[in-house]
Enzyme design. Structure first.
Site, PDB file in Angstrom:
ATOM      1  N   ASP A   1      34.552  34.880  33.777  1.00  0.00           N
ATOM      2  CA  ASP A   1      34.822  33.896  32.731  1.00  0.00           C
ATOM      3  C   ASP A   1      36.083  33.090  33.054  1.00  0.00           C
ATOM      4  OD1 ASP A   1      32.707  34.223  30.973  1.00  0.00           O
ATOM      5  OD2 ASP A   1      33.702  35.755  29.779  1.00  0.00           O
ATOM      6  N   ILE A   2      37.129  33.783  33.463  1.00  0.00           N
ATOM      7  CA  ILE A   2      38.392  33.107  33.735  1.00  0.00           C
ATOM      8  C   ILE A   2      38.248  32.146  34.910  1.00  0.00           C
ATOM      9  CG2 ILE A   2      40.767  33.456  34.513  1.00  0.00           C
ATOM     10  CD1 ILE A   2      40.723  36.060  32.843  1.00  0.00           C
TER      11      ILE A   2
END
Length: 395
Positions: A180-181
C-alpha cells in the site's frame, strides 16, 4: 515561506492507506488536499483501533492511530455522493481541482457519474488517479485487493520468512502494509509526472495504478534473479540472495545486523573480528565466492560474534567503516540520537488531544521544505471552509 506544491488542489476520495498515503505526500509538499469522506463514519481506518489517540488525561479519543498515520495536512468534508446532491457537490469541487485520487473498485464511481470520463468532461485539466488491487483491466480487475493478499499473490511472501530447512520456516508478510505504501508513493510520483506533462499539453489524464503491478515491480533484484535464471528465489530468512555476509548474527546480549556490500568491507570486518586470514581465503576472498560458500562462512562468523555485545560490535565495526547496526524496537528507534537529530517525530496541535505526535515526512527540500499545517482532521471538520475556499459558498 512557500511549499513546492502551493496552489495545487487535490480531491482525495480514497480510503485506508495507498490513496491516503499519496494524498498525504502531496499535502506535505504544500498541496491543498480535501479529503471527501462518508457522513457518519468516514474513512474505514477511523475505526481501525485500538490504539487510539489519547488526550492530556490519558483517555482514548475517537481518533484511531492508523488513521492518523496517513492523513496529515488534509481538510475533511463529509459528502454522501450516493445521492444526487452529493454528486453535484463533488462535481463542483472537481471543476476547480487539479487532481483527484480514488481507490474504488473498477467502475465503482461510474454509477454516480464520478468516473474519469464524466469528470474530465467537466474539467479537461483534471489528473484522475485510480488505485485498485489489480488494475482497470485483466481477468482479476473486478476483484478487491488488500495489501496482505497482494503480498501473497505478488510473490513478496515467497521470499519473506525462514527457509524450509530452518526452525519457524514458512512464508511471512512484511510487518507493515508495504505494498500500500509503495503504491501511494508511485501514485504521488505519477501525479507529479502528469502535472508536468500538463504544463505542455494543457490536458489532464487518467492514471491506472494497481497494487499487484507495484508489488511485482518492487521485487527488484529478486524478480531479475528469477528472470535471469528461470529459478524462483526461495525464502532465506534475513540472509541476502546476492551478498554474503548480509544478515543477522548473535551477540553476547542479543543480535545485530551485518551488511557487508563489498570485498573491502569484508576485509575490514575480518580484521576487527580477529580473523584477517579469512579475507585471503580463496573460498571467501570475493563476494561471489562467499555467496557460493555461505554455508561454510556464516557458521564461522556466528562462532565469533557471540563473544562481544551488540554495542561492542556496532562501535568497533562502525569505527572501521563496516556497515552494521542493532535491531531496534520502535521505542529505541525514536530515542536513537540520529532519529532525534533528524527530527523524525513531529508534534502538532489537535482539537481533541491537545497535541498529536506524528512521523515526519522524510523529504528534505532546501528552498521549499515540507510544512506541517494541519493535524489529521476530524470527520467533516473543514466542511464550511472547504465550501467557502473551493466553491465560494457563504458560511
Amino acid at each position: 515561506m512557500t511549499s513546492a506544491l502551493d496552489g495545487l488542489k487535490v480531491l482525495d476520495l480514497s480510503r485506508v492507506l495507498a490513496g491516503p498515503w499519496a494524498g498525504q505526500t502531496l499535502a506535505d509538499l504544500g498541496a491543498d488536499v480535501v479529503k471527501v469522506e462518508r457522513p457518519g463514519c468516514g474513512d474505514d481506518t477511523r475505526a481501525w483501533g485500538p490504539p487510539y489517540l489519547r488526550d492530556a488525561e490519558g483517555r482514548d479519543t475517537s481518533e484511531a492511530a492508523y488513521f492518523l498515520s496517513a492523513n496529515r495536512n488534509k481538510r475533511s468534508i463529509a459528502i454522501d455522493f450516493t445521492q444526487p446532491a452529493g454528486q453535484e457537490t463533488v462535481r463542483r469541487l472537481v471543476a476547480s481541482a487539479d487532481v483527484l485520487i480514488e481507490n474504488f473498485k473498477v467502475g465503482g464511481l461510474a454509477a454516480y457519474g464520478l468516473d474519469y470520463a464524466s469528470l474530465s468532461a467537466i474539467n479537461p485539466r483534471l489528473i484522475y488517479c485510480s488505485i485498485t488491487g489489480f488494475g482497470q483491466d485483466g481477468p482479476y480487475a473486478e476483484r478487491a485487493g488488500y495489501d496482505f493478499m497482494i503480498q501473497a499473490v505478488g510473490g513478496l511472501m515467497s521470499v519473506t520468512g525462514r527457509a524450509d530447512d530452518e526452525v519457524g520456516a514458512g512464508p511471512v508478510k512484511v510487518g507493515v502494509a508495504v505494498t500500500d505504501i509503495l503504491t501511494g508513493l508511485y501514485a504521488s510520483n505519477a501525479v507529479l509526472a502528469a502535472l508536468a506533462e500538463r504544463e505542455r499539453s494543457g490536458l489532464g489524464q487518467h492514471i491506472d495504478l494497481a497494487l499487484l503491478d507495484v508489488q511485482v515491480a518492487c521485487l527488484a533484484n529478486q524478480s531479475l534473479n528469477y528472470l535471469s535464471t528461470g529459478k524462483p528465489p526461495e525464502r532465506m530468512g534475513n540472509a541476502h540472495p546476492n551478498i554474503v555476509p548480509y544478515e543477522d548474527f548473535p551477540t553476547a546480549d542479543g543480535d545485530f545486523i551485518l551488511t557487508i556490500g563489498n570485498d573491502g568491507q569484508f576485509r575490514r570486518f575480518c580484521e576487527v573480528a580477529g580473523k584477517p586470514e579469512w579475507a585471503d581465503e580463496p573460498r571467501f576472498a570475493t563476494n561471489a565466492q562467499r555467496v557460493g560458500n555461505r554455508k561454510v562462512l556464516i557458521p564461522l562468523i556466528r562462532q565469533i560474534t557471540v563473544f562481544r555485545t551488540t554495542a561492542q560490535w556496532v562501535s568497533a565495526l562502525g569505527a572501521a567503516g563496516v556497515p552494521c547496526g542493532p535491531i531496534n524496537n520502535l521505542g529505541q528507534v525514536f530515542e536513537d540520537p540520529q532519529v532525534v537529530s533528524r527530527g523524525l517525530k513531529v508534534s502538532m496541535a489537535h482539537p481533541l488531544a491537545g497535541q498529536v505526535d506524528l512521523v515526519a515526512n522524510p523529504i528534505r527540500l532546501s528552498r521549499t521544505p515540507v510544512r506541517y499545517r494541519n493535524a489529521p482532521p476530524l470527520l467533516d471538520q473543514h466542511a464550511e471552509e472547504v465550501r467557502r475556499d473551493w466553491l465560494g459558498d457563504a458560511e
